[in-house]
Design a protein around this motif. Structure first.
Motif, mmCIF file in Angstrom:
data_model
loop_
_atom_site.group_PDB
_atom_site.id
_atom_site.type_symbol
_atom_site.label_atom_id
_atom_site.label_comp_id
_atom_site.label_asym_id
_atom_site.label_seq_id
_atom_site.Cartn_x
_atom_site.Cartn_y
_atom_site.Cartn_z
ATOM 1 N N ASN A 181 28.265 0.114 52.053
ATOM 2 C CA ASN A 181 27.606 -1.164 51.812
ATOM 3 C C ASN A 181 27.742 -1.984 53.080
ATOM 4 O OD1 ASN A 181 27.077 -0.926 48.850
ATOM 5 N ND2 ASN A 181 29.305 -0.586 48.890
ATOM 6 N N VAL A 182 26.624 -2.341 53.662
ATOM 7 C CA VAL A 182 26.662 -2.972 54.976
ATOM 8 C C VAL A 182 26.044 -4.363 54.901
ATOM 9 C CG1 VAL A 182 26.038 -2.736 57.400
ATOM 10 C CG2 VAL A 182 26.385 -0.688 56.015
ATOM 11 N N LYS A 183 26.739 -5.302 55.514
ATOM 12 C CA LYS A 183 26.188 -6.656 55.592
ATOM 13 C C LYS A 183 26.294 -7.137 57.033
ATOM 14 C CE LYS A 183 26.407 -11.169 53.425
ATOM 15 N NZ LYS A 183 27.003 -11.960 52.341
ATOM 16 N N ILE A 205 35.977 -12.800 56.806
ATOM 17 C CA ILE A 205 35.138 -11.599 56.615
ATOM 18 C C ILE A 205 36.016 -10.400 56.304
ATOM 19 C CG2 ILE A 205 33.568 -10.001 57.779
ATOM 20 C CD1 ILE A 205 32.461 -12.351 59.339
ATOM 21 N N HIS A 206 37.090 -10.286 57.035
ATOM 22 C CA HIS A 206 37.966 -9.128 56.849
ATOM 23 C C HIS A 206 38.501 -9.031 55.425
ATOM 24 C CE1 HIS A 206 42.042 -7.070 57.611
ATOM 25 N NE2 HIS A 206 41.115 -6.165 57.343
ATOM 26 N N LYS A 207 38.670 -10.219 54.812
ATOM 27 C CA LYS A 207 39.181 -10.217 53.433
ATOM 28 C C LYS A 207 38.221 -9.493 52.493
ATOM 29 C CE LYS A 207 41.826 -14.343 53.684
ATOM 30 N NZ LYS A 207 41.490 -15.751 53.769
ATOM 31 N N ASP A 208 36.936 -9.700 52.727
ATOM 32 C CA ASP A 208 35.947 -9.136 51.802
ATOM 33 C C ASP A 208 35.480 -7.733 52.175
ATOM 34 O OD1 ASP A 208 36.036 -11.378 50.319
ATOM 35 O OD2 ASP A 208 34.322 -12.357 51.314
ATOM 36 N N PHE A 209 35.749 -7.332 53.410
ATOM 37 C CA PHE A 209 35.196 -6.045 53.857
ATOM 38 C C PHE A 209 36.303 -5.111 54.335
ATOM 39 C CE2 PHE A 209 31.744 -9.020 54.112
ATOM 40 C CZ PHE A 209 30.636 -8.302 53.689
ATOM 41 N N ASP A 210 36.033 -3.806 54.213
ATOM 42 C CA ASP A 210 37.035 -2.826 54.585
ATOM 43 C C ASP A 210 37.106 -2.623 56.091
ATOM 44 O OD1 ASP A 210 37.812 -1.797 51.840
ATOM 45 O OD2 ASP A 210 35.625 -1.650 51.804
ATOM 46 N N ALA A 211 35.985 -2.856 56.739
ATOM 47 C CA ALA A 211 35.976 -2.715 58.199
ATOM 48 C C ALA A 211 34.912 -3.647 58.751
ATOM 49 C CB ALA A 211 35.688 -1.279 58.606
ATOM 50 N N VAL A 212 35.096 -3.988 60.032
ATOM 51 C CA VAL A 212 34.155 -4.905 60.675
ATOM 52 C C VAL A 212 33.739 -4.302 62.009
ATOM 53 C CG1 VAL A 212 33.822 -7.214 61.626
ATOM 54 C CG2 VAL A 212 35.265 -6.901 59.602
ATOM 55 N N PHE A 213 32.442 -4.428 62.297
ATOM 56 C CA PHE A 213 31.963 -4.052 63.621
ATOM 57 C C PHE A 213 31.402 -5.301 64.285
ATOM 58 C CE2 PHE A 213 28.437 -2.985 66.466
ATOM 59 C CZ PHE A 213 29.105 -2.167 67.375
ATOM 60 N N ALA A 214 31.867 -5.588 65.506
ATOM 61 C CA ALA A 214 31.378 -6.760 66.211
ATOM 62 C C ALA A 214 30.576 -6.326 67.424
ATOM 63 C CB ALA A 214 32.544 -7.639 66.650
ATOM 64 N N GLY A 215 29.332 -6.788 67.495
ATOM 65 C CA GLY A 215 28.496 -6.499 68.656
ATOM 66 C C GLY A 215 27.718 -7.751 68.975
ATOM 67 N N THR A 216 28.445 -8.728 69.475
ATOM 68 C CA THR A 216 27.843 -10.059 69.607
ATOM 69 C C THR A 216 27.148 -10.288 70.944
ATOM 70 O OG1 THR A 216 30.080 -10.795 70.123
ATOM 71 C CG2 THR A 216 29.262 -11.247 67.923
ATOM 72 N N GLY A 217 27.274 -9.371 71.859
ATOM 73 C CA GLY A 217 26.456 -9.442 73.062
ATOM 74 C C GLY A 217 26.824 -10.538 74.038
ATOM 75 N N LEU A 218 25.996 -10.642 75.055
ATOM 76 C CA LEU A 218 26.209 -11.611 76.131
ATOM 77 C C LEU A 218 25.121 -12.669 76.049
ATOM 78 C CD1 LEU A 218 26.672 -8.974 78.989
ATOM 79 C CD2 LEU A 218 28.466 -9.974 77.575
ATOM 80 N N HIS A 219 25.500 -13.829 75.575
ATOM 81 C CA HIS A 219 24.481 -14.867 75.394
ATOM 82 C C HIS A 219 24.737 -16.119 76.210
ATOM 83 C CE1 HIS A 219 22.213 -12.883 72.174
ATOM 84 N NE2 HIS A 219 23.380 -12.303 71.928
ATOM 85 N N LEU A 220 25.839 -16.138 76.966
ATOM 86 C CA LEU A 220 26.138 -17.324 77.763
ATOM 87 C C LEU A 220 25.679 -17.090 79.195
ATOM 88 C CD1 LEU A 220 29.763 -18.152 76.553
ATOM 89 C CD2 LEU A 220 27.594 -19.082 75.719
ATOM 90 N N GLY A 221 24.848 -17.997 79.670
ATOM 91 C CA GLY A 221 24.385 -17.869 81.039
ATOM 92 C C GLY A 221 25.503 -18.176 82.020
ATOM 93 N N ARG A 222 25.475 -17.498 83.177
ATOM 94 C CA ARG A 222 26.466 -17.782 84.214
ATOM 95 C C ARG A 222 25.839 -18.698 85.247
ATOM 96 N NH1 ARG A 222 28.680 -12.201 85.211
ATOM 97 N NH2 ARG A 222 30.311 -11.973 83.668
ATOM 98 N N SER A 223 26.680 -19.580 85.784
ATOM 99 C CA SER A 223 26.143 -20.516 86.769
ATOM 100 C C SER A 223 26.540 -20.078 88.167
ATOM 101 C CB SER A 223 26.683 -21.913 86.510
ATOM 102 O OG SER A 223 26.301 -22.762 87.573
ATOM 103 N N ILE A 240 31.999 -19.165 59.632
ATOM 104 C CA ILE A 240 32.911 -18.298 58.877
ATOM 105 C C ILE A 240 33.872 -17.670 59.883
ATOM 106 C CG2 ILE A 240 31.350 -16.311 59.032
ATOM 107 C CD1 ILE A 240 32.249 -15.503 56.228
ATOM 108 N N THR A 241 35.094 -17.437 59.490
ATOM 109 C CA THR A 241 36.023 -16.837 60.451
ATOM 110 C C THR A 241 36.065 -15.336 60.249
ATOM 111 O OG1 THR A 241 37.939 -16.941 59.010
ATOM 112 C CG2 THR A 241 37.492 -18.890 60.376
#
Lengths: 175, 392, 594
Positions: free
Chosen positions: C305-307, C362-380, C357-358
């Motif tokens: 079950n994936v969310k 999330i960890h409380k409700d799910f057995d495992a977590v995958f994070a792939g949040t990428g690079l969204h902050l521009g560099r100056s 949400i922290t």
């Protein structure tokens, strides 16, 4: 050529006509009409040269196609006469009475495809394959590679690698 | 009573069809095998001869000594992979195989080859004819005991092979015609070297004429030997010089023009009374005609230009379902490939018509009857046969 | 008998004193310059693609490892070994050789009493003919490979720089089959593709006309074929065997062709996913970018079950908010996402982990977590003037434009950056300039000289075609601000970008400078990540999240992948997602057993 085919169609059950090139046409004729058709072509229409007589194994249709390639030296045209015969009981009327050399072709077909031509001279004598004990080798279900692997021994020490698999083994074996 | 029938009556009477009655138990006959390894046999083949005295009463031909199943092997090879195989079907003249195979694939796949490739193929075919005739000439002379001619003509053939080597990188198996075109045009300076070769051959052919054709021994033995009557041509499927020597003007180059032959000037050579001598003489003339044709080709041939048509990736090449028969005039007659494709990447069936198939089996078996055993070799050679194309 | 015939043959005696013709020293006879003699192989050129083995009708060639030849991207490290007991010297192997490394010498004499020596690796096993110049080589106008690509139809530059419609038209069936026909099926490309896609197999499916089979093959390793078929960095094409003598196969366009042919409503039926077996465990995915989507697809296929939690309002991550629509239309991206959705993957948008949400919640409700949040902050660049309000970050502008927000378009613009993001923002703004001002006045400058610019070659070419002025090889010095208004960018000549050890360490020539006028400046020199939502995870020396080969972090239940670990590019992220999905499966399965 088209005129001739029209003429032939009136007398014989001619099917699947293919005008392959200017001077070459192919057609199919029923097995029971074939020899009289070929005789007609030879004696009346001038197709006096038997170029080849050979077979094609359409194993998926359970049929052999006999191809009588006839040539009219006067008009310089070829007629490929296809006769489809049953593959299980492969038998065909002989035409050695029309061309002496047909007996050789028929003897070869008997040996290589297992097609019988009753009455054809020496048709059951070995032609090329003396002492052959497998199925007729030109049939599609005879596997030459398998036969040679069983009959001869492979040279030891040969080993090849598939580039893609080898690269996987070397570069990313864990996946 | 003719000269022949005077002593003939000591022999058993013939069957109505001209064959002899053989009764080995009568002890009047002896069975002799000539071949498969015999200098008088062209390649590996054997004649099973039933003799009475030194005369052949019955001849049965046996082939199968070098059956390699090429037709079947090609059924499991991609189209491009067939051309290295097909050359082996007639060792002394592989080019006719290359041409018929390539042309049949091209026809079924709808490929038109470039002009330069057509000229190149015509040149290769005529060069092949020349070298093959030269080799044959030596064989024919040798089989009647005149060995020196073989030395000369084989030298001449080697010169032609040198020219082949220049063009294709191979002496015997040229493999220069591939489906789609040829592998290259002649190198620079080829024309001069070719002309030099042709002149040398013409010189040698003068000696051959004096030594072989104007030679009592050869004439005595070959005139009247193995006569092919014109009415035998159709039933036995005789083609090429064997038929032309009998006065039947059959020549694929004229009858079904292919490649650049329509643009070349030549006549179909014929003779009358096809016996071993006439056939040899006709072939001698053919050598000169071929020399002339090569000169014409060299003069007309483009020096540059495309020589390969665009073909699909040869690894995945599939040819739609179809069948065709492509023929060419080789030294011995009608050479042809009957090719059937089924839309897959492999030929469905390839059947090779080599002229030897009819000449060396049915015809030889008929002609050997009543021939002196000393002449069977000469007779066999005079039919110009190559066993590998019988059994393919 | 006539007397003439009796005596004439004796004229042959005249040859008695003639010079003999045989070759006097046969062993020294040279083969013709085209002679098909013994093989030579230039081991440096050879890539071990095995096409020679494939074409050899005698099965005389084996591909074998050779000492000194390493297996690396674009080179299998294998080399042909020829069995001269089988070879017939037809030279087909020479003709088909993709690199042209295989040739023949004109030597033909080799005598040995040991039959085994006649099985040898040309080039590796030293032979006396190795340096022989003469011999058969593939003739110039004779080609068994098709070296040229089937041309891809594209919208003309004058038309396309006014619109956001897709530029590349895609192959027709006929074109695709022709292009697929060029492939020699060596499979060298597979190792280079980060996802190790079965490239030759799906190309073969195109040749057979079976796009459904092609689709199945693609989904084995890549659940975003519409996306990758358009914007993949196609590293595979850089190692394609055909590119050595011709153009590489258009692998990317062929992939796109397959995905384009099949309509979404047929996907489940074709893939046989209409009835997946379900499992109990739940997995949360943070970020609906390529990594997250890929992980969610493979997890869903395994029955989890994936969310997915996504900070923004739509899925796709950088492929939506970074890549402009003219390269990747949103509907194609949606097609890939919709299929994943149809497998039962849940999406929760507008939920930023760490804010809404922290991670712990999330960890409380799910057995495992995958994070792939990428690079969204521009560099100056942090040069003087960079803090000005008219100095923007490319990623911000691209995101806002995608969200439908009004973004500022000045009449003259300067973009700093030489990568694909710089090209994306330049080309996007060029289109908007055309709309607003009827002309493009945009300068894009980069540290890198053109030969080492990180942007794809076609991006550079197409940017120019669309009227953008490229100024590679300049380092930004200062954004000139007068009366509170941006006037342009001062630059100095950049001599080199990397030092001898390959590290980023630019050298400048202060004396050579230039000035690019502009009313706004955009920085596109790279992006950073925001992983503040992950607490107490171990980091690497380079401040990335430390993961093992299964993308498992120091917290066993937390898996991390995509741009924040590798890349940045979509296909690497997809590969990460796939591997992480397998890692999660291993983790949860072994946990379940305990």
């Amino acid at each position: 050529m088209k005129d001739l085919i029209q003429k032939l169609k009136k007398r014989f059950d001619v099917n699947d006509v293919v005008y392959q090139k200017d001077n070459q046409t192919y057609l199919t004729i029923a097995k029971d009409q074939a020899v009289s058709f070929i005789t007609h072509l030879k004696d009346v229409e001038g197709f006096t040269h038997l170029v080849i007589l050979t077979a094609v194994d359409w194993i998926e249709d359970n049929e052999f196609q006999l191809t009588y390639m006839l040539n009219n030296p006067g008009k310089k045209v070829d007629l490929g006469v296809r006769v489809l015969i049953d593959r299980e009981e492969a038998e065909m009327e002989s035409i050695h009475h029309l061309w002496k050399t047909a007996a050789t072709y028929q003897r070869e077909l008997r040996e290589m495809f297992g097609i019988d031509f009753p009455g054809s001279p020496r048709v059951n004598e070995d032609f090329i394959l003396e002492g052959w004990d497998d199925i007729p080798p030109y049939r599609r279900d005879f596997d030459t590679k398998e036969y040679s692997e069983q009959t001869y021994y492979p040279r030891p020490g040969r080993k090849t690698h598939d580039p893609a698999e080898y690269m996987k083994k070397k570069l990313y074996p864990e996946e | 009573m003719t000269e022949e029938s005077k002593y003939r009556d000591k022999f058993p009477a013939k069957n109505p069809d001209g064959t002899n009655k053989i009764d080995l138990d009568s002890h009047k006959f002896i069975k002799v095998w000539q071949g498969p390894n015999h200098p008088g046999i062209t390649g590996n083949m054997s004649l099973e001869l039933d003799l009475q005295g030194d005369e052949v009463m019955q001849c049965k031909t046996h082939v199968g000594y070098l059956h390699r199943g090429f037709e079947k092997l090609m059924e499991r090879r991609r189209f491009i992979q067939c051309f290295p195989i097909c050359v082996r079907i007639a060792v002394p003249e592989p080019d006719f195989n290359e041409y018929c195979l390539s042309a049949s694939f091209e026809e079924l796949a709808g490929i038109e080859i470039p002009e330069a490739a057509k000229w190149m193929r015509t040149l290769l075919l005529e060069m092949s004819r020349l070298q093959s005739f030269l080799m044959w000439m030596g064989g024919q002379a040798g089989s009647f005991g005149i060995g020196v001619v073989g030395q000369w003509t084989n030298y001449a053939r080697d010169l032609v092979l040198d020219r082949f080597e220049e063009i294709s990188g191979g002496r015997i198996y040229h493999m220069h015609m591939t489906p789609g075109g040829v592998r290259g045009l002649p190198p620079t300076g080829f024309e001069n070297r070719m002309e030099e070769t042709l002149q040398t051959i013409e010189e040698i052919m003068k000696d051959v004429k004096d030594t072989l054709f104007d030679n009592t021994i050869f004439k005595k033995r070959s005139i009247g030997l193995g006569v092919i009557k014109p009415e035998m041509v159709e039933p036995y499927g005789i083609t090429g010089p064997n038929a032309r020597a009998a006065g039947i003007p059959k020549d694929v180059r004229k009858d079904y023009p292919y490649l650049k032959y329509p643009e070349l000037d030549f006549d179909v050579l014929t003779a009358e009374n096809s016996d071993a001598y006439t056939r040899a003489e006709l072939r001698r003339q053919e050598i000169h005609m071929t020399i002339d044709l090569i000169r014409q080709i060299m003069a007309k041939m483009p020096q540059s230009g495309d020589y390969m048509a665009k073909v699909p990736n040869v690894l995945h090449w599939q040819i739609p379902r179809g069948e065709t028969y492509v023929r060419a005039e080789c030294t011995r007659g009608e050479y042809g490939y009957y090719t059937v494709t089924d839309g897959s990447g492999y030929p469905r069936r390839i059947n090779v018509r080599g002229p030897s198939y009819t000449h060396a089996v049915a015809l030889m078996e008929k002609m050997a009857i009543d021939v002196n055993i000393a002449d069977t070799a000469g007779l066999m050679v005079s039919l110009h046969t190559y066993p590998p194309e019988i059994e393919r | 008998m006539n007397l003439k015939d009796l005596f004439k043959p004796f004229t042959a005696w005249k040859n008695l004193l003639a010079e003999p013709v045989p070759i006097k020293k046969p062993l020294e006879r040279q083969g013709a310059p085209r002679y098909r003699g013994f093989h030579k192989n230039d081991l440096e050129k050879c890539i071990g693609c095995g096409t020679c083995e494939e074409i050899c009708q005698n099965a005389a060639i084996d591909m074998v490892p050779v000492e000194g030849e390493e297996t690396e991207e674009g080179d299998s490290g294998l080399r042909p070994r020829i069995d001269y007991g089988r070879c017939c010297w037809c030279a087909l192997c020479v003709d088909i050789c993709t690199t042209g490394s295989l040739t023949m010498s004109n030597q033909f004499q080799w005598i040995d009493s040991d039959p085994d020596v006649f099985r040898f690796v040309p080039g590796a096993d030293e032979k006396y003919w190795d340096d022989e110049e003469l011999g058969y080589k593939k003739p110039d106008n004779y080609e068994l490979n098709n070296l040229d690509r089937i041309e891809m139809e594209e919208m003309e530059p004058e038309k396309r720089n006014h619109t956001f419609l897709e530029i590349v038209k895609g192959f027709s069936k006929e074109q695709a089959i022709q292009e697929a026909d060029r492939c020699v099926e060596c499979g060298i490309c597979i190792a280079t593709c980060p996802a190790h896609m079965g490239i030759p197999s799906y190309i073969k499916a195109i040749r057979k006309g079976d796009v459904e089979e092609g689709l199945r093959i693609m989904y084995e390793t890549n659940p975003l074929p519409e996306v990758c078929g358009r914007v993949c960095t196609h590293k595979c094409e850089t190692v394609c065997a055909m590119q050595h003598r011709g153009e590489p196969i258009s692998i990317r366009w062929l992939k796109r062709y397959i995905a384009d042919q099949v309509s979404l409503d047929k996907y489940q039926e074709i893939m046989g996913t209409d009835n997946l077996e379900k499992r109990e465990e739940k997995v949360a995915i943070i970020g609906a970018g390529p990594a997250g989507l890929s992980a969610s697809y493979y997890l869903a296929m395994m029955g989890y079950n994936v969310k997915i939690f996504e900070a923004l309002e739509k899925p796709g991550g950088m492929t939506r908010y970074g890549i402009p629509e003219y390269r990747l239309p949103y509907e194609e991206l949606d097609k890939d996402v919709e299929y994943i959705k149809s497998l039962g993957v849940e999406f929760q948008f507008n939920t930023k982990v760490g804010e809404d949400i922290t991670l712990e919640e999330i960890h409380k409700d799910f057995d495992a977590v995958f994070a792939g949040t990428g690079l969204h902050l521009g560099r100056s660049t942090k040069i003087p003037g960079a803090e000005h309000e008219k100095c923007y970050q490319a990623v911000d502008l691209l995101r806002e434009f995608t969200q439908g927000k009004e973004i500022e378009v000045a009449e003259r613009i300067v973009v700093i950056g030489g990568g694909n993001v710089a090209m994306d923002i330049s080309r996007t703004l060029a289109r908007l300039q055309n709309k607003q001002y009827g002309q493009v006045q945009l300068v894009t400058t980069s540290l890198e000289s053109e030969d080492i610019m990180p942007a794809d070659e076609e991006e550079i070419i197409e940017s120019r075609e669309e009227g953008i002025t490229l100024k590679p090889g300049w380092g930004p010095k200062e954004i000139k601000v007068e009366d509170g208004k941006v006037k342009g960018l001062k630059v100095i000549k950049c001599l080199s970008v990397f030092d001898n050890e390959g590290r980023f360490n630019p050298k400048f020539d202060q004396s050579e400078n230039d000035f690019f006028a502009g009313d706004m400046v955009i920085e596109a020199i790279g992006q950073g990540m925001d992983i503040s939502y992950m607490e107490d995870v171990e980091l690497t020396e380079r401040h990335k999240v430390k993961v093992d080969e299964n993308y498992q972090s120091s917290k066993p239940w937390l898996f991390v992948g995509g741009d924040i670990v590798k890349g940045p590019d979509a296909i690497s992220a997809i590969a990460d997602g796939h591997k992480a999905a397998q890692g999660i499966d291993n983790y949860l399965s072994s946990k379940g057993e305990k």
